[in-house]
Design a protein around this motif. Structure first.
Motif, PDB file in Angstrom:
ATOM      1  N   GLU A 214      27.707 124.837 -35.289  1.00 16.63           N
ATOM      2  CA  GLU A 214      26.679 125.342 -34.368  1.00 16.63           C
ATOM      3  C   GLU A 214      25.646 126.219 -35.074  1.00 16.63           C
ATOM      4  N   LYS A 215      26.066 126.923 -36.126  1.00 18.93           N
ATOM      5  CA  LYS A 215      25.159 127.849 -36.804  1.00 18.93           C
ATOM      6  C   LYS A 215      24.023 127.130 -37.530  1.00 18.93           C
ATOM      7  N   ILE A 216      24.275 125.891 -37.963  1.00 14.80           N
ATOM      8  CA  ILE A 216      23.242 125.153 -38.703  1.00 14.80           C
ATOM      9  C   ILE A 216      22.825 123.888 -37.958  1.00 14.80           C
ATOM     10  N   ASP A 217      23.173 123.782 -36.692  1.00 11.96           N
ATOM     11  CA  ASP A 217      22.848 122.580 -35.930  1.00 11.96           C
ATOM     12  C   ASP A 217      21.345 122.489 -35.695  1.00 11.96           C
ATOM     13  N   LEU A 218      20.915 121.303 -35.264  1.00  7.73           N
ATOM     14  CA  LEU A 218      19.497 121.090 -35.009  1.00  7.73           C
ATOM     15  C   LEU A 218      18.963 122.047 -33.955  1.00  7.73           C
ATOM     16  N   ASN A 219      19.814 122.414 -33.047  1.00  7.71           N
ATOM     17  CA  ASN A 219      19.437 123.334 -31.980  1.00  7.71           C
ATOM     18  C   ASN A 219      20.602 124.273 -31.739  1.00  7.71           C
ATOM     19  N   GLN A 220      20.342 125.575 -31.780  1.00  8.35           N
ATOM     20  CA  GLN A 220      21.408 126.549 -31.561  1.00  8.35           C
ATOM     21  C   GLN A 220      21.764 126.707 -30.084  1.00  8.35           C
ATOM     22  N   GLY A 221      21.053 126.005 -29.218  1.00 10.52           N
ATOM     23  CA  GLY A 221      21.388 126.030 -27.802  1.00 10.52           C
ATOM     24  C   GLY A 221      22.608 125.171 -27.510  1.00 10.52           C
ATOM     25  N   GLU A 222      23.030 125.174 -26.274  1.00  5.66           N
ATOM     26  CA  GLU A 222      24.213 124.417 -25.883  1.00  5.66           C
ATOM     27  C   GLU A 222      23.872 122.935 -25.721  1.00  5.66           C
TER      28      GLU A 222
END
Length: 290
Positions: A214-222
């Motif tokens: 989640e920390k490096i995902d394309l979007n830090q949103g859910e």
């Protein structure tokens, strides 16, 4: 009678496999494996903030961002989605922009091209050496997030294509077995169908496991799981059920006429004919023996 019943059952497998093939096709070409209605970004101080007017949907190999200019940037770009904006946004490699109306821009990015571009940008930053360590780390996280998403999508795509092909093969075998009524053919169709279903399910599970942190995902949103993810998983389950039905039909019905038991059953009706002939046979009289 057994052959008729099992021929009807095998058509259930054909229908279930057709549904599984349809869902896997949607999974391969649609962009709703996961969706998000919020866009969270980090500033240079590492603080997160939600950006209004942006939503996401992700497929196996691409990312779709939808901008609502009536809300994005406090309405600064309202009613400004036109051909010039499309051309400007589409100049970047692996990126395509389309204005649906004056306030809706859909931006589609191929993950493979985006990964290559970010890798080149990161290499340039390292070679220059004029950027802060925080900026280098942020660029690295962005690159890793996109490239890991691309790797997960590639793995899922390969497995899903194989599952798609084996499902078609299984359906063809089941259709043939509905007319041939051969137990070996039906058993083969069942095993291939189960294999295709397991591959479809594996493609969804592995894709989900290989997605970036989640920390490096394309979007830090859910993110929420999209319709195509669920349909592909259900299609894999249906393919397994179809394979099991074909196996049951192969064991209960259909004949193998090469087996001794089937040959005995096939020629058994002729036995009364020989018995009747022996009843009318009489031993010749003594004067006829010479």
């Amino acid at each position: 009678m057994a052959r008729t019943r099992t021929s009807g059952i095998i058509w259930i497998s054909v229908v279930l496999l057709a549904v599984a093939i349809t869902t896997s096709t949607l999974g391969l070409f649609m962009e709703s494996w996961r969706v998000s209605d919020e866009f969270v970004e980090k500033d240079y101080d590492g603080e997160e903030s939600e950006v209004e007017g942006v939503s996401f949907s992700s497929g196996l190999n691409n990312l779709v961002m939808t901008y609502d200019f009536s809300e994005f940037a406090d309405g600064y770009y309202e009613d400004q989605c036109d051909d010039d904006l499309e051309d400007s946004a589409s100049e970047q490699r692996g990126q395509n922009a389309e204005c649906i109306d004056d306030n809706t821009l859909i931006l589609t990015m191929e993950l493979s091209d985006r990964c290559e571009l970010l890798e080149e940008n990161y290499d340039d930053i390292i070679d220059d050496g004029d950027y802060s360590s925080e900026y280098e780390e942020e660029t690295k996280d962005e690159r890793d997030g996109v490239c890991q998403s691309e790797s997960a999508g590639t793995t899922g795509t390969i497995l899903l294509w194989i599952g798609f092909g084996t499902a078609i093969t299984s359906m063809i075998i089941c259709v043939i077995s509905a007319f041939v009524a051969h137990s070996g053919v039906r058993l083969s169709g069942g095993f291939v169908g189960i294999t295709s279903g397991l591959l479809m399910c594996a493609s969804t599970i592995l894709w989900l496991i290989l997605l970036p942190d989640e920390k490096i995902d394309l979007n830090q949103g859910e993110w929420d799981l999209g319709v195509n993810f669920i349909l592909t998983l259900v299609g894999g389950f249906l393919a397994v059920v179809a394979g099991v039905i074909a196996l049951v039909a192969g064991r209960k019905g259909g004949g193998n006429f090469n087996s001794p038991m089937q040959q005995q059953q096939y020629f058994q009706p002729q036995q009364p004919l020989y018995q009747d002939q022996t009843q009318y046979y009489q031993k010749p009289d003594p004067y006829q023996q010479w």
